[in-house]
Motif scaffolding. Structure first.
Motif, short mmCIF file in Angstrom:
data_model
loop_
_atom_site.label_atom_id
_atom_site.label_comp_id
_atom_site.label_asym_id
_atom_site.label_seq_id
_atom_site.Cartn_x
_atom_site.Cartn_y
_atom_site.Cartn_z
N GLU A 198 0.75 26.04 35.80
CA GLU A 198 -0.68 26.14 35.53
C GLU A 198 -1.15 24.99 34.65
OE1 GLU A 198 -4.49 27.06 35.57
OE2 GLU A 198 -2.95 27.93 36.87
N ALA A 199 -0.32 24.56 33.70
CA ALA A 199 -0.71 23.46 32.83
C ALA A 199 -0.88 22.17 33.63
CB ALA A 199 0.33 23.26 31.73
N ILE A 200 0.00 21.94 34.59
CA ILE A 200 -0.12 20.75 35.44
C ILE A 200 -1.39 20.82 36.27
CG2 ILE A 200 0.92 19.50 37.39
CD1 ILE A 200 3.67 20.38 36.26
N ARG A 201 -1.64 21.98 36.85
CA ARG A 201 -2.86 22.14 37.67
C ARG A 201 -4.11 21.99 36.82
NH1 ARG A 201 0.02 27.16 39.71
NH2 ARG A 201 1.32 26.41 41.44
N SER A 202 -4.09 22.53 35.62
CA SER A 202 -5.26 22.43 34.74
C SER A 202 -5.57 20.99 34.35
CB SER A 202 -5.05 23.26 33.47
OG SER A 202 -4.96 24.64 33.78
N ALA A 203 -4.52 20.15 34.35
CA ALA A 203 -4.71 18.73 34.04
C ALA A 203 -5.11 17.93 35.26
CB ALA A 203 -3.43 18.16 33.44
N GLY A 204 -5.26 18.62 36.40
CA GLY A 204 -5.69 17.93 37.62
C GLY A 204 -4.56 17.46 38.51
N GLY A 205 -3.32 17.85 38.16
CA GLY A 205 -2.17 17.45 38.96
C GLY A 205 -1.77 18.52 39.94
N GLU A 206 -0.83 18.17 40.82
CA GLU A 206 -0.28 19.12 41.78
C GLU A 206 1.18 19.35 41.45
OE1 GLU A 206 0.57 19.61 46.60
OE2 GLU A 206 -0.56 17.89 45.85
N ALA A 207 1.54 20.59 41.17
CA ALA A 207 2.92 20.95 40.82
C ALA A 207 3.67 21.36 42.08
CB ALA A 207 2.93 22.08 39.80
N CYS A 208 4.77 20.68 42.36
CA CYS A 208 5.58 20.95 43.55
C CYS A 208 6.96 21.41 43.08
CB CYS A 208 5.69 19.72 44.42
SG CYS A 208 4.10 18.97 44.88
N GLU A 209 7.16 22.70 43.04
CA GLU A 209 8.37 23.28 42.47
C GLU A 209 9.42 23.51 43.55
OE1 GLU A 209 9.12 26.58 39.02
OE2 GLU A 209 7.81 27.12 40.67
N TYR A 210 10.68 23.15 43.24
CA TYR A 210 11.79 23.32 44.17
C TYR A 210 12.90 24.11 43.46
CZ TYR A 210 9.58 19.77 47.09
OH TYR A 210 8.70 19.07 47.88
N PRO A 211 12.93 25.44 43.64
CA PRO A 211 14.03 26.21 43.05
C PRO A 211 15.36 25.73 43.63
CG PRO A 211 12.24 27.65 43.76
CD PRO A 211 11.97 26.30 44.35
N SER A 212 16.19 25.10 42.79
CA SER A 212 17.37 24.40 43.28
C SER A 212 18.68 25.12 42.97
CB SER A 212 17.41 22.99 42.69
OG SER A 212 16.25 22.26 43.07
N TYR A 213 18.63 26.09 42.07
CA TYR A 213 19.83 26.87 41.81
C TYR A 213 19.44 28.22 41.20
CZ TYR A 213 19.34 25.09 36.98
OH TYR A 213 18.86 24.77 35.73
N HIS A 214 20.26 29.21 41.51
CA HIS A 214 20.12 30.53 40.92
C HIS A 214 21.00 30.62 39.68
CE1 HIS A 214 17.86 32.23 44.26
NE2 HIS A 214 18.75 31.76 45.11
N LEU A 215 20.53 31.33 38.67
CA LEU A 215 21.34 31.65 37.50
C LEU A 215 21.82 33.08 37.65
CD1 LEU A 215 19.20 30.03 34.66
CD2 LEU A 215 21.41 29.23 35.53
N VAL A 216 23.13 33.24 37.77
CA VAL A 216 23.73 34.54 38.07
C VAL A 216 24.57 34.98 36.87
CG1 VAL A 216 25.21 35.82 39.65
CG2 VAL A 216 23.80 33.92 40.51
#
Length: 230
Positions: free
Chosen positions: A135-153
């Motif tokens: 949300e902070a990135i979007r509020s600053a006018g940016g586009e956040a592209c998140e890639y969940p790359s590992y699970h913590l088990v």
């Protein structure tokens, strides 16, 4: 002191060398283990190498270690590391990264400020929600592209902390999932304020600044104060 540090084994990095610089020894205990999400990693690498992002934010050393060797970024792409260990990992693979001054993901958007407007940020990270960052990135006018790359088990294993003079928790998740018993006189430390906030059950004696070096410095100051008052 002998310090038990909660880490994924893949993230232990320079822990032993850094502890030695502050006069301590350490070993790793792992309440969590990482399971890589290979298809997400491959998708991120392909898109990053094609110039899909103006900036990449590495939120821990693990994705830096796994992803950096596969990157061939176009010129002009900014790389930002959450802390010094992550930055060192990237540097070993030829990526020079800026380091957040205060080692918290909440400081990423304020650090980049107006530059974020109209920019795409790629974020390879653990599959743990961080809506505040997005949300902070979007509020600053940016586009956040998140890639969940590992699970913590959760490892489910009882941690070998009984022989340690101090136990240092490096994340809120590592504290919540830890199976351990605090022995009398054992010092408990949190790497930073976010981790400390999750430790209501066993409030930490020492709270760092979000980095291992800062936590070790705080531990040494605390030890000196305790010896003065003894």
């Amino acid at each position: 002191m002998l310090i038990a540090i909660t880490r994924l084994p893949e993230k232990a990095g320079r822990d032993a060398a850094l502890c030695a610089e502050f006069g301590h020894e350490c070993y790793t205990v792992s309440p969590l283990r990482a399971e890589l999400i290979e298809d997400a990693i491959a998708r991120f690498v392909a898109e990053a190498n094609q110039g899909a992002f103006d900036c990449i934010f590495f939120t821990s050393a693990l994705p830096a270690e796994v992803i950096a060797p596969k990157l061939s970024l176009p010129d002009g792409v900014r790389s930002v590391a959450i802390g010094p260990q992550t930055a060192r990992t990237l540097a070993r693979h030829g990526i020079e990264a800026e380091t957040l001054p205060s080692f918290y993901s909440a400081d990423f958007a304020p650090y980049l400020g107006e530059w974020l407007a109209g920019r795409r940020v790629g974020i390879p990270r653990a599959a743990v929600p961080n809506p505040g960052l997005l949300e902070a990135i979007r509020s600053a006018g940016g586009e956040a592209c998140e890639y969940p790359s590992y699970h913590l088990v959760p490892s489910g294993e009882a941690l070998d902390t009984g022989r340690a003079d101090a136990v240092l928790f490096t994340s809120a998740s590592s504290f919540r999932e830890a199976r351990w018993t605090r022995r009398p006189g054992q010092v408990v430390a949190a790497i930073g304020r976010v981790t400390a906030a999750a430790m209501e059950e066993i409030p930490p004696d020492v709270v760092g600044d979000g980095s291992l070096a800062g936590t070790l410095a705080a531990l040494n100051r605390w030890t000196e104060e305790e010896s003065t008052h003894a």
